[in-house]
Design a protein around this motif. Structure first.
Motif, short mmCIF file in Angstrom:
data_model
loop_
_atom_site.label_atom_id
_atom_site.label_comp_id
_atom_site.label_asym_id
_atom_site.label_seq_id
_atom_site.Cartn_x
_atom_site.Cartn_y
_atom_site.Cartn_z
N SER A 188 0.84 -1.20 0.00
CA SER A 188 0.00 0.00 0.00
C SER A 188 0.87 1.26 0.00
O SER A 188 1.86 1.35 0.74
N VAL A 189 0.49 2.21 -0.85
CA VAL A 189 1.30 3.42 -1.00
C VAL A 189 0.44 4.66 -0.72
O VAL A 189 -0.73 4.72 -1.09
N TYR A 190 1.05 5.62 -0.06
CA TYR A 190 0.40 6.91 0.22
C TYR A 190 1.34 8.06 -0.13
O TYR A 190 0.89 9.18 -0.35
N ASP A 191 2.63 7.76 -0.20
CA ASP A 191 3.63 8.75 -0.57
C ASP A 191 3.84 8.66 -2.08
O ASP A 191 4.54 7.77 -2.57
N LEU A 192 3.21 9.57 -2.82
CA LEU A 192 3.24 9.49 -4.29
C LEU A 192 4.62 9.80 -4.85
O LEU A 192 4.98 9.29 -5.91
N ARG A 193 5.40 10.60 -4.16
CA ARG A 193 6.76 10.86 -4.64
C ARG A 193 7.60 9.59 -4.56
O ARG A 193 8.40 9.31 -5.46
N LEU A 195 6.35 6.53 -4.71
CA LEU A 195 5.83 5.65 -5.76
C LEU A 195 6.39 6.04 -7.12
O LEU A 195 6.75 5.17 -7.93
N GLU A 196 6.46 7.35 -7.38
CA GLU A 196 6.99 7.80 -8.67
C GLU A 196 8.44 7.37 -8.84
O GLU A 196 8.84 6.89 -9.91
N ALA A 197 9.24 7.51 -7.78
CA ALA A 197 10.64 7.09 -7.85
C ALA A 197 10.74 5.59 -8.11
O ALA A 197 11.58 5.13 -8.91
N PHE A 198 9.88 4.82 -7.46
CA PHE A 198 9.89 3.37 -7.62
C PHE A 198 9.49 2.97 -9.04
O PHE A 198 10.15 2.16 -9.69
N THR A 199 8.38 3.53 -9.54
CA THR A 199 7.89 3.12 -10.86
C THR A 199 8.86 3.54 -11.98
O THR A 199 8.99 2.83 -12.99
N GLY A 262 -3.52 10.49 -7.99
CA GLY A 262 -2.07 10.57 -8.13
C GLY A 262 -1.48 9.30 -8.72
O GLY A 262 -0.56 9.35 -9.56
N ILE A 263 -1.99 8.16 -8.29
CA ILE A 263 -1.50 6.87 -8.78
C ILE A 263 -1.75 6.74 -10.28
O ILE A 263 -0.94 6.16 -11.02
#
Length: 290
Positions: A188-193, A195-199, A262-263
């Motif tokens: 589960s993700v809530y920190d979109l920054r 997530l962006e770095a990961f993707t 955001g996701i």
């Protein structure tokens, strides 16, 4: 449209993660899911999540599939050895189940049967290799199988990692992709920054990523998750918003919807984990599209 075909399109996909029932009242269990029918592309059924005894993932998936849901069942290294896992996979395919997520699984001694022992005969990479072998016509000992499955295979990944841990996760993802994985579902993700770095780092693999999103019901729940759930970190501003909101349900829906918006620009879908709030999923999706 089948899950595999949906993954090949550019559409943003919505999955709902629902625990199988703890008992045999399938009718009452399904009633809770009706508000989501037609609103999600698939229902994902975890296998003995948290080590808690529930109906098997494949059985719950089969029940829902017969009632018009696209389903994803789960196989877990925690509870079965390699022989039983292969048997379960062949049986599930023979019953018409086509989508599977392979996971390490949770130690059953942490659940509601603390005297039980985990199996962990093989790890996730070995399990994925075993699924690949079955699809090539062989079992894990090299023996022939008469008739082969053709699963759309996924697995879980940790989107919260940084530094050396992230590099190791990415190497693991590359290896899993080489074993036939067609989609990843994140923690589960809530920190979109984050997530962006990961993707961005995972994008060269060319494998669709579905971001996990647990619906937060309260500030207390959010703080508990931060303390006890590995791979999930909820920013303090979200916790504060939940704590100060006069209408907790409305705030929960708003936070989930805002996160989905955001996701949407970062990966191919979201896996909503409503934890009993299945009836709130339509409102979340409506607000996310607003």
């Amino acid at each position: 449209m089948a899950w595999r075909e949906r993954l090949k399109k550019d559409d943003f996909l919505v999955v709902a993660e629902v625990l199988p029932p703890k008992g045999t009242d399938l009718g009452g269990w399904e009633e809770r899911l009706v508000p989501m029918k037609g609103r999600v592309e698939a229902v994902y059924l975890p296998s003995l999540q948290g080590g808690v005894m529930r109906m098997s993932s494949w059985a719950a998936a089969k029940y829902l599939q017969e009632r018009g849901y696209e389903t994803i069942f789960e196989v877990s290294c925690a509870h079965e050895n390699r022989v039983a896992l292969q048997a379960e996979l062949l049986g599930a395919w023979s019953l018409g189940l086509q989508n599977v997520v392979a996971v390490e699984g949770d130690d059953p001694s942490l659940g509601d049967h603390p005297e039980s022992k985990g199996v962990f005969d093989i790890g996730v990479l070995e399990l994925l290799g075993g699924i690949k072998r079955l699809q090539e016509g062989y079992d894990m000992s090299g023996g022939d199988v008469q008739g082969t499955p053709s699963f759309c295979v996924g697995t879980k990944v940790d989107a919260s990692l940084r530094g050396d841990a992230l590099e190791e996760e990415l190497r693991g993802m590359e290896e899993k992709a080489g074993l036939g994985v067609e989609f990843f579902i994140t923690t589960s993700v809530y920190d979109l920054r984050q997530l962006e770095a990961f993707t961005k780092r995972a994008q060269p693999l060319g494998v669709p990523i579905i971001a996990g999103l647990m619906v937060l019901k309260s500030a207390g729940m959010a703080r508990y998750i931060n303390k006890h759930v590995k791979g999930v970190m909820i920013p303090e501003e979200i916790i504060t918003k939940l704590m100060k909101a006069p209408d907790k349900i409305a705030a929960s829906i708003e936070i989930a919807a805002e996160t989905i918006r955001g996701i949407r620009g970062l990966c191919q879908g979201v896996n909503i984990v409503p934890i009993g709030w299945e009836d709130k999923v339509p409102a979340i999706l409506d607000e996310a599209r607003a």
